[in-house]
Motif scaffolding. Sequence first.
Motif, PDB file in Angstrom:
ATOM      1  N   PHE A 177       0.833  -1.212   0.000  1.00 14.93           N
ATOM      2  CA  PHE A 177       0.000   0.000   0.000  1.00 14.93           C
ATOM      3  C   PHE A 177       0.868   1.264   0.000  1.00 14.93           C
ATOM      4  CE2 PHE A 177      -2.560   3.245   2.229  1.00 14.93           C
ATOM      5  CZ  PHE A 177      -3.595   3.349   1.310  1.00 14.93           C
ATOM      6  N   SER A 178       1.971   1.230   0.786  1.00  6.34           N
ATOM      7  CA  SER A 178       2.887   2.374   0.843  1.00  6.34           C
ATOM      8  C   SER A 178       3.530   2.624  -0.516  1.00  6.34           C
ATOM      9  CB  SER A 178       3.973   2.125   1.897  1.00  6.34           C
ATOM     10  OG  SER A 178       3.407   2.012   3.183  1.00  6.34           O
ATOM     11  N   LEU A 179       3.911   1.520  -1.180  1.00  4.81           N
ATOM     12  CA  LEU A 179       4.490   1.675  -2.518  1.00  4.81           C
ATOM     13  C   LEU A 179       3.459   2.244  -3.488  1.00  4.81           C
ATOM     14  CD1 LEU A 179       6.539  -1.654  -2.826  1.00  4.81           C
ATOM     15  CD2 LEU A 179       7.442   0.665  -2.572  1.00  4.81           C
ATOM     16  N   PHE A 180       2.210   1.798  -3.347  1.00  5.75           N
ATOM     17  CA  PHE A 180       1.136   2.309  -4.197  1.00  5.75           C
ATOM     18  C   PHE A 180       0.937   3.809  -4.001  1.00  5.75           C
ATOM     19  CE2 PHE A 180      -3.374   3.357  -4.723  1.00  5.75           C
ATOM     20  CZ  PHE A 180      -3.544   3.024  -6.059  1.00  5.75           C
ATOM     21  N   LEU A 181       0.950   4.241  -2.720  1.00  4.88           N
ATOM     22  CA  LEU A 181       0.806   5.671  -2.423  1.00  4.88           C
ATOM     23  C   LEU A 181       1.965   6.487  -2.986  1.00  4.88           C
ATOM     24  CD1 LEU A 181      -0.516   5.716   1.265  1.00  4.88           C
ATOM     25  CD2 LEU A 181      -1.770   6.329  -0.809  1.00  4.88           C
ATOM     26  N   ALA A 182       3.182   5.945  -2.846  1.00  2.00           N
ATOM     27  CA  ALA A 182       4.364   6.651  -3.354  1.00  2.00           C
ATOM     28  C   ALA A 182       4.299   6.791  -4.868  1.00  2.00           C
ATOM     29  CB  ALA A 182       5.628   5.910  -2.938  1.00  2.00           C
ATOM     30  N   ALA A 183       3.890   5.692  -5.532  1.00  2.00           N
ATOM     31  CA  ALA A 183       3.777   5.733  -6.990  1.00  2.00           C
ATOM     32  C   ALA A 183       2.703   6.720  -7.427  1.00  2.00           C
ATOM     33  CB  ALA A 183       3.468   4.331  -7.525  1.00  2.00           C
ATOM     34  N   GLY A 184       1.600   6.726  -6.671  1.00  2.00           N
ATOM     35  CA  GLY A 184       0.529   7.661  -6.990  1.00  2.00           C
ATOM     36  C   GLY A 184       0.956   9.109  -6.823  1.00  2.00           C
ATOM     37  N   ALA A 185       1.707   9.359  -5.733  1.00  2.00           N
ATOM     38  CA  ALA A 185       2.205  10.718  -5.486  1.00  2.00           C
ATOM     39  C   ALA A 185       3.161  11.152  -6.583  1.00  2.00           C
ATOM     40  CB  ALA A 185       2.875  10.781  -4.120  1.00  2.00           C
ATOM     41  N   LEU A 186       4.040  10.236  -6.995  1.00  2.00           N
ATOM     42  CA  LEU A 186       4.986  10.560  -8.063  1.00  2.00           C
ATOM     43  C   LEU A 186       4.263  10.843  -9.373  1.00  2.00           C
ATOM     44  CD1 LEU A 186       7.913  10.801  -9.000  1.00  2.00           C
ATOM     45  CD2 LEU A 186       7.889   8.327  -9.442  1.00  2.00           C
ATOM     46  N   ALA A 187       3.240  10.028  -9.662  1.00  2.00           N
ATOM     47  CA  ALA A 187       2.471  10.239 -10.893  1.00  2.00           C
ATOM     48  C   ALA A 187       1.743  11.585 -10.862  1.00  2.00           C
ATOM     49  CB  ALA A 187       1.473   9.097 -11.078  1.00  2.00           C
ATOM     50  N   ALA A 188       1.180  11.921  -9.694  1.00  2.00           N
ATOM     51  CA  ALA A 188       0.472  13.204  -9.560  1.00  2.00           C
ATOM     52  C   ALA A 188       1.420  14.378  -9.725  1.00  2.00           C
ATOM     53  CB  ALA A 188      -0.217  13.266  -8.194  1.00  2.00           C
ATOM     54  N   LEU A 189       2.610  14.233  -9.122  1.00  3.61           N
ATOM     55  CA  LEU A 189       3.601  15.311  -9.233  1.00  3.61           C
ATOM     56  C   LEU A 189       4.061  15.471 -10.678  1.00  3.61           C
ATOM     57  CD1 LEU A 189       5.253  17.364  -7.561  1.00  3.61           C
ATOM     58  CD2 LEU A 189       7.052  15.621  -7.380  1.00  3.61           C
ATOM     59  N   THR A 190       4.288  14.329 -11.345  1.00  5.34           N
ATOM     60  CA  THR A 190       4.699  14.374 -12.751  1.00  5.34           C
ATOM     61  C   THR A 190       3.620  15.030 -13.609  1.00  5.34           C
ATOM     62  OG1 THR A 190       6.002  12.352 -12.457  1.00  5.34           O
ATOM     63  CG2 THR A 190       5.428  12.977 -14.716  1.00  5.34           C
ATOM     64  N   LEU A 191       2.368  14.629 -13.348  1.00  2.00           N
ATOM     65  CA  LEU A 191       1.247  15.205 -14.099  1.00  2.00           C
ATOM     66  C   LEU A 191       1.152  16.707 -13.876  1.00  2.00           C
ATOM     67  CD1 LEU A 191      -1.251  14.775 -15.871  1.00  2.00           C
ATOM     68  CD2 LEU A 191      -2.568  14.355 -13.775  1.00  2.00           C
ATOM     69  N   TYR A 192       1.373  17.135 -12.625  1.00  2.00           N
ATOM     70  CA  TYR A 192       1.319  18.567 -12.300  1.00  2.00           C
ATOM     71  C   TYR A 192       2.351  19.341 -13.123  1.00  2.00           C
ATOM     72  CZ  TYR A 192       2.155  22.908  -9.726  1.00  2.00           C
ATOM     73  OH  TYR A 192       2.352  24.217  -9.384  1.00  2.00           O
ATOM     74  N   TYR A 193       3.579  18.827 -13.164  1.00  4.49           N
ATOM     75  CA  TYR A 193       4.635  19.548 -13.889  1.00  4.49           C
ATOM     76  C   TYR A 193       4.409  19.508 -15.391  1.00  4.49           C
ATOM     77  CZ  TYR A 193       7.436  20.475  -9.742  1.00  4.49           C
ATOM     78  OH  TYR A 193       7.884  20.959  -8.531  1.00  4.49           O
ATOM     79  N   VAL A 194       3.865  18.396 -15.882  1.00  2.00           N
ATOM     80  CA  VAL A 194       3.548  18.324 -17.310  1.00  2.00           C
ATOM     81  C   VAL A 194       2.488  19.359 -17.670  1.00  2.00           C
ATOM     82  CG1 VAL A 194       2.476  16.904 -19.104  1.00  2.00           C
ATOM     83  CG2 VAL A 194       4.225  15.921 -17.620  1.00  2.00           C
ATOM     84  N   ILE A 195       1.446  19.466 -16.825  1.00  2.00           N
ATOM     85  CA  ILE A 195       0.388  20.453 -17.071  1.00  2.00           C
ATOM     86  C   ILE A 195       0.944  21.873 -17.027  1.00  2.00           C
ATOM     87  CG2 ILE A 195      -1.733  21.443 -16.114  1.00  2.00           C
ATOM     88  CD1 ILE A 195      -2.520  18.603 -15.222  1.00  2.00           C
ATOM     89  N   GLN A 196       1.812  22.154 -16.017  1.00  2.00           N
ATOM     90  CA  GLN A 196       2.420  23.479 -15.927  1.00  2.00           C
ATOM     91  C   GLN A 196       3.252  23.789 -17.167  1.00  2.00           C
ATOM     92  OE1 GLN A 196       1.959  25.902 -13.489  1.00  2.00           O
ATOM     93  NE2 GLN A 196       0.324  24.473 -12.896  1.00  2.00           N
ATOM     94  N   TRP A 197       3.985  22.777 -17.643  1.00  2.00           N
ATOM     95  CA  TRP A 197       4.819  22.967 -18.838  1.00  2.00           C
ATOM     96  C   TRP A 197       3.941  23.246 -20.060  1.00  2.00           C
ATOM     97  CZ3 TRP A 197       5.379  19.615 -23.206  1.00  2.00           C
ATOM     98  CH2 TRP A 197       6.414  19.975 -24.081  1.00  2.00           C
ATOM     99  N   LEU A 198       2.837  22.516 -20.167  1.00  2.00           N
ATOM    100  CA  LEU A 198       1.932  22.726 -21.298  1.00  2.00           C
ATOM    101  C   LEU A 198       1.297  24.117 -21.250  1.00  2.00           C
ATOM    102  CD1 LEU A 198       0.166  19.223 -21.450  1.00  2.00           C
ATOM    103  CD2 LEU A 198       1.794  20.174 -23.108  1.00  2.00           C
ATOM    104  N   ILE A 199       0.966  24.566 -20.033  1.00  2.00           N
ATOM    105  CA  ILE A 199       0.399  25.914 -19.879  1.00  2.00           C
ATOM    106  C   ILE A 199       1.397  26.975 -20.334  1.00  2.00           C
ATOM    107  CG2 ILE A 199      -0.350  27.629 -18.188  1.00  2.00           C
ATOM    108  CD1 ILE A 199      -1.613  25.315 -16.600  1.00  2.00           C
ATOM    109  N   VAL A 200       2.662  26.799 -19.929  1.00  2.00           N
ATOM    110  CA  VAL A 200       3.714  27.747 -20.325  1.00  2.00           C
ATOM    111  C   VAL A 200       3.892  27.721 -21.838  1.00  2.00           C
ATOM    112  CG1 VAL A 200       6.194  28.217 -20.210  1.00  2.00           C
ATOM    113  CG2 VAL A 200       4.927  27.708 -18.119  1.00  2.00           C
ATOM    114  N   CYS A 201       3.926  26.518 -22.410  1.00  2.00           N
ATOM    115  CA  CYS A 201       4.084  26.405 -23.864  1.00  2.00           C
ATOM    116  C   CYS A 201       2.937  27.089 -24.601  1.00  2.00           C
ATOM    117  CB  CYS A 201       4.162  24.936 -24.272  1.00  2.00           C
ATOM    118  SG  CYS A 201       5.698  24.117 -23.803  1.00  2.00           S
ATOM    119  N   ARG A 202       1.707  26.887 -24.099  1.00  2.00           N
ATOM    120  CA  ARG A 202       0.540  27.500 -24.716  1.00  2.00           C
ATOM    121  C   ARG A 202       0.608  29.024 -24.614  1.00  2.00           C
ATOM    122  NH1 ARG A 202      -3.292  27.521 -28.552  1.00  2.00           N
ATOM    123  NH2 ARG A 202      -5.246  28.467 -27.831  1.00  2.00           N
TER     124      ARG A 202
END
Length: 510
Positions: free
Chosen positions: A3-28
């Motif tokens: 479960f801890s590994l699942f939470l860590a993976a989820g947090a990493l995915a959310a953080l990655t998604l956040y930065y990808v969205i921010q990058w796309l906003i800047v590009c736009r």
Amino acid sequence: MAFSLFLAAGALAALTLYYVIQWLIVCRRRHLMKKQHGCLPAKKLAQKDPFLGTDIVMQNLTAAKNYGFLDLLRTRHANNGLTFTTNTYFRTTINTCDPTLIQNVLSFQFQDFGMGPLRRKSASPLLGQGIFTTDDEIWSHQRALIRPSFVRAQVTEFSIFGHHVDQLISLIARRNYKVDLQQLFFRMVLDSNSEYMFGESVGLMSENASEAAHTFHHALDYAQQGTILRLRLGNLMFTHRDKKFRESCDTVHAYADKFVAQALEYRRSQDALPDEKKEREEGGGRQKYVFLNELAKDTSNPILLRDQIVNMLLAARDTTAGLLAFVFFMLARRPDVWDKLRADVLEHYCEPLTYEALMDMKYLRFVVNETLRLFPPIATNSRMANKDTVLPVGGGPDGKSPLFVAKHHVVTYSTFVMHRRAEFFGDDVEEFRPERWENLRPGWEFLPFNGGPRICPGQKFALTESSYTIARLLHAFSGIENLDPSDWREQLTLSLTLNNGVQCRLVPAA
């Protein structure tokens, strides 16, 4: 555990998604900004390594080592136009010699650009948080501290200049008139400027110059050589491991700290005086002006005072001594210009030499301007964008379309290249011809002391000291003989000087 590994993976995915969205906003946002202003990309310099730009960095370092960095810049501009880009360490650098683009960066869009963290980091071991490395409120405060010290009353007072030029003339005679003038100019200017700034000369022109004076002088040279190397290394600055560089910076600081302590003691002694006694002392006669004492009236921060005085002393020494060296380097090769200049000097010369007499020497002004054109003290400079912005020129195949500049991208401009553009200064742009200044009224295409709010505060000081020294030497000597058949070799540190010096023989006036 799972479960801890699942939470860590989820947090990493959310953080990655956040930065990808921010990058796309800047590009736009950047895409819309470019479209709105009709921006086109600038030409790109062909690179073998388009990401890290190691080939460009190595080319720059090799050219500088072989005294050919400025020629390399001219070749790049000749092949790629007024404005082109290079990529190093995933950052774009806009290289330009276009006065319109430079004017926008330095003046019209001044708030969009600054020194940048890389420049501060490269220079901070020597210059700290001085006026040449800082931005915004810190820079504004330091500029306000310094500016009153260069008012006309101080700049046109020749008593300090006169004493040290007397020493220079005597030293030339003691060496049987055969000298390297550049070496002597650096010593003389450091002596005169240290007396103006500290109230006490370093004393390098004296027969009995102290070991501490020579140590300080050599440390100042070595420290600034290390500073420019760190700047050229850019993101590879971490590879600069030079113990002597750090020791040289410490030596310079320790020397300046001694005078800072004296200035702060002077401030305390003045603060302790009753108001009526202060008035009597101020009215009792003109006191010797000391730059550092005036700064100490506005701040008691010893580090700020030290950083300011090191910045100003280094800038004043190198620009003035370099200008003088190039003037006499050219005069030694142009006896026709020497004769015409000497006639102009003698026609208006008076004892003691006055500021008004200097202003009447028009050909002297032409010679100085022509020297500054061919050999600007700051041959290249740069600014970093502190936000996304658009420059009105620089984009497209012809460089005339608007150009988008992303935050943290750098604009590097070369006054050396710009000053040698034939469309501004004539087809004989390579020739040393002071007469061209009879009718020239240049704007931003002539920029020897920078421009905009960060124009050199000591410009008038440097020009006056240089002109005074030139006039005194042409009065004292009737001729100059060149002892070096070679062409000039660039020495690029924080300013432009001669690697081969000014080897000459002077002829004393009858």
